[in-house]
Scaffold this motif. Structure first.
Motif, PDB file in Angstrom:
ATOM      1  N   ALA A 264      45.916  36.911  39.568  1.00 34.80           N
ATOM      2  CA  ALA A 264      46.042  37.911  38.496  1.00 34.80           C
ATOM      3  C   ALA A 264      44.685  38.180  37.842  1.00 34.80           C
ATOM      4  CB  ALA A 264      47.052  37.442  37.458  1.00 34.80           C
ATOM      5  N   GLU A 265      43.910  37.128  37.663  1.00 35.89           N
ATOM      6  CA  GLU A 265      42.581  37.289  37.061  1.00 35.89           C
ATOM      7  C   GLU A 265      41.643  38.050  37.992  1.00 35.89           C
ATOM      8  OE1 GLU A 265      43.064  33.049  34.677  1.00 35.89           O
ATOM      9  OE2 GLU A 265      41.652  33.215  36.344  1.00 35.89           O
TER      10      GLU A 265
ATOM     11  N   TYR B  46      42.336  41.674  37.703  1.00 38.13           N
ATOM     12  CA  TYR B  46      41.756  42.195  36.464  1.00 38.13           C
ATOM     13  C   TYR B  46      40.260  42.452  36.646  1.00 38.13           C
ATOM     14  CZ  TYR B  46      41.210  42.798  31.411  1.00 38.13           C
ATOM     15  OH  TYR B  46      40.968  43.319  30.159  1.00 38.13           O
TER      16      TYR B  46
ATOM     17  N   THR C 244      39.456  47.767  27.419  1.00 33.67           N
ATOM     18  CA  THR C 244      40.591  47.021  27.974  1.00 33.67           C
ATOM     19  C   THR C 244      41.764  47.944  28.306  1.00 33.67           C
ATOM     20  OG1 THR C 244      41.313  46.520  25.707  1.00 33.67           O
ATOM     21  CG2 THR C 244      39.973  44.867  26.823  1.00 33.67           C
TER      22      THR C 244
ATOM     23  N   ALA D 166      43.762  48.378  31.913  1.00 34.63           N
ATOM     24  CA  ALA D 166      45.230  48.369  32.011  1.00 34.63           C
ATOM     25  C   ALA D 166      45.732  49.636  32.699  1.00 34.63           C
ATOM     26  CB  ALA D 166      45.842  48.240  30.617  1.00 34.63           C
TER      27      ALA D 166
ATOM     28  N   LEU E 151      45.373  49.618  36.405  1.00 42.75           N
ATOM     29  CA  LEU E 151      46.317  48.712  37.068  1.00 42.75           C
ATOM     30  C   LEU E 151      47.763  49.149  36.877  1.00 42.75           C
ATOM     31  CD1 LEU E 151      44.700  45.275  36.113  1.00 42.75           C
ATOM     32  CD2 LEU E 151      44.779  46.299  38.396  1.00 42.75           C
TER      33      LEU E 151
ATOM     34  N   ARG F   7      49.447  49.062  34.055  1.00 41.71           N
ATOM     35  CA  ARG F   7      50.104  48.047  33.219  1.00 41.71           C
ATOM     36  C   ARG F   7      49.868  48.361  31.738  1.00 41.71           C
ATOM     37  NH1 ARG F   7      49.867  43.009  35.864  1.00 41.71           N
ATOM     38  NH2 ARG F   7      50.746  42.086  33.952  1.00 41.71           N
TER      39      ARG F   7
ATOM     40  N   SER G  97      50.325  43.239  28.336  1.00 34.30           N
ATOM     41  CA  SER G  97      50.767  42.405  29.457  1.00 34.30           C
ATOM     42  C   SER G  97      49.599  41.753  30.192  1.00 34.30           C
ATOM     43  CB  SER G  97      51.588  43.239  30.437  1.00 34.30           C
ATOM     44  OG  SER G  97      50.765  44.184  31.120  1.00 34.30           O
ATOM     45  N   LEU G  98      48.389  42.291  29.990  1.00 37.13           N
ATOM     46  CA  LEU G  98      47.204  41.748  30.662  1.00 37.13           C
ATOM     47  C   LEU G  98      46.410  40.789  29.769  1.00 37.13           C
ATOM     48  CD1 LEU G  98      45.935  44.987  32.444  1.00 37.13           C
ATOM     49  CD2 LEU G  98      47.060  43.025  33.502  1.00 37.13           C
TER      50      LEU G  98
ATOM     51  N   ALA H 269      45.672  37.205  31.211  1.00 37.74           N
ATOM     52  CA  ALA H 269      44.630  37.172  32.237  1.00 37.74           C
ATOM     53  C   ALA H 269      43.248  37.345  31.605  1.00 37.74           C
ATOM     54  CB  ALA H 269      44.874  38.264  33.271  1.00 37.74           C
ATOM     55  N   ARG H 270      43.146  38.282  30.672  1.00 40.85           N
ATOM     56  CA  ARG H 270      41.860  38.521  30.001  1.00 40.85           C
ATOM     57  C   ARG H 270      41.426  37.293  29.207  1.00 40.85           C
ATOM     58  NH1 ARG H 270      43.173  42.083  25.969  1.00 40.85           N
ATOM     59  NH2 ARG H 270      43.332  40.264  24.627  1.00 40.85           N
TER      60      ARG H 270
END
Length: 399
Positions: free
Chosen positions: A330-331, A334, A348, A352, A355, A357, A361-362, A365-366
């Protein structure tokens, strides 16, 4: 070219043969050392910059400068989620041991070592919070002194660090020198410990004690310090370490080569600067690969062209690849999305959107990437890589 005579050193924190382009920073620290030794007020120092710009090299250089002036010194590397109490105890122990042989009052040294031992033992089980615990075996820090009870042992790191710094600084005052503690990866120090460190430095600044902290960290470190204490922007001297300009990069390559009776053609230096973009680690990496593959002096632009793929392969494995491998799937998604948006800091919400998303939801990962030191928040709502050219590496990898 003889690889044994290769002067270039692309190692983590390894001092290059020629510390080019850092004369201003070295001079600044010389002034700090001299002012502190004379009892003049001076701020502690914080170096910030991307990975590979030479922060650790400068930190080690500063420490050598302090040692040459007979200061007591100690160095640690901060680790995420781990209190600095034990590691700082070891660093302070080293600093006091350097000063002890020259002090005329052994009892004074013995007392401060006893305070240090109490400080070190104030925590045993709870490394993360730094709070004192009274269960389980007591940690033995290896300090040959009787612990002084009631001083620097409350279990509150803020209080304990202030008391320890004040007592240690008094020993340096007796000798007319100072104590310098060097902390690498300062952004990884837990928030509570950062707050305690700022408070202790603030106390020293007010009473003029000859003890300074020199930290190094990623570009967002000033924001980390400011979030801890509002006065931190006035507490430290911030020094931004960036890539080398063309003149400095050329000197970093030419001076060590000239010492081996080897020269670069002007076109070769131009090609090397274009490849390295002036980042000191890359300068050393491309310089080393070019030296190894060049047949003779002078080194030409063609030598650089032939050597560049080998340097890039080594960087891809050691410098970039090792960091990429630490990331989860997942990272990695990103970071690839960041890379696809370009090399400048990206919003950011744009990551998103690319992706498909929602930004919220991210966030896991961030946040995880920030904790791993792979990205940093350059400003509110924006994110950037901590490693120069990392976006280029990711784009090449996905081709």
């Amino acid at each position: 070219m003889d690889p044994v005579r290769n002067p270039y050193a692309p190692g983590a924190g390894q001092r290059p043969p020629e510390l080019a382009g850092r004369e201003r920073e070295v001079r600044q620290f010389e002034i700090v050392l001299e002012r502190v030794a004379r009892g003049r007020p001076e701020r502690s120092m914080v170096l910030t910059g991307l990975r590979g710009v030479g922060k650790t090299v400068l930190l080690n250089t500063f420490r050598s400068m302090a040692i040459q002036r007979l200061w007591g010194t100690g160095k640690i590397e901060a680790r995420p989620e781990q209190s600095i109490r034990r590691s700082l105890s070891a660093a302070m122990h080293m600093a006091l041991r350097e000063l002890a042989p020259r002090h005329r009052a052994p009892d004074r040294i013995e007392h401060v070592l006893g305070v240090l031992k109490s400080f070190a033992q104030a925590t045993t089980d709870d490394e993360r919070t730094g709070r004192a615990t009274r269960t389980g075996p007591r940690w033995q820090p290896g300090i040959d002194a009787v612990a002084v009870r009631g001083r620097a042992d409350s279990g509150d790191l803020e209080i304990d660090l202030m008391e320890l710094f004040v007592d240690a600084a008094s020993v340096a005052t007796d000798l007319g020198v100072g104590i310098a503690l060097f902390i690498d990866e300062l952004q990884d120090v837990p928030a509570k410990d950062i707050s305690a460190l700022c408070t202790a430095c603030h106390e020293l600044a007010q009473n003029g004690g000859p003890l300074i902290v020199v930290g190094a960290g990623l570009p967002h470190l000033p924001a980390v310090l400011s979030a801890s204490k509002s006065y931190s922007e006035r507490l430290f001297r911030y020094v931004r370490i960036d890539r080398l300009n063309r003149v400095a990069a050329d000197h970093a390559l030419s001076a060590p080569a000239l010492a081996e009776n080897v020269v670069f053609e002007a076109e070769a230096l131009e090609a090397l600067y274009k490849a390295s973009d002036g980042y000191p680690f890359f300068v050393q990496a491309y310089g080393k690969a070019t030296w190894d593959l060049a047949l003779r002096s002078p080194i030409t632009a063609e030598d650089v062209r032939v050597a560049a793929p080998e340097a890039e392969e080594e960087l891809a494995v050691g410098f970039f690849g090792s960091r990429y491998d630490r990331a989860t799937p997942a990272e990695r998604d990103y970071m690839r999305a960041m890379a696809a948006l370009g090399d400048e800091p990206v919003a950011t919400n744009e990551v998103a959107a690319s992706l498909g998303r929602r930004p919220a939801s991210l966030s896991p990962a961030r946040d995880s990437l920030i904790k791993k030191g792979l990205v940093y928040s350059s400003e509110r709502g924006k994110i950037a890589f901590t490693v120069p050219h990392f976006g280029t590496f990711l784009r090449r990898r996905s081709e």
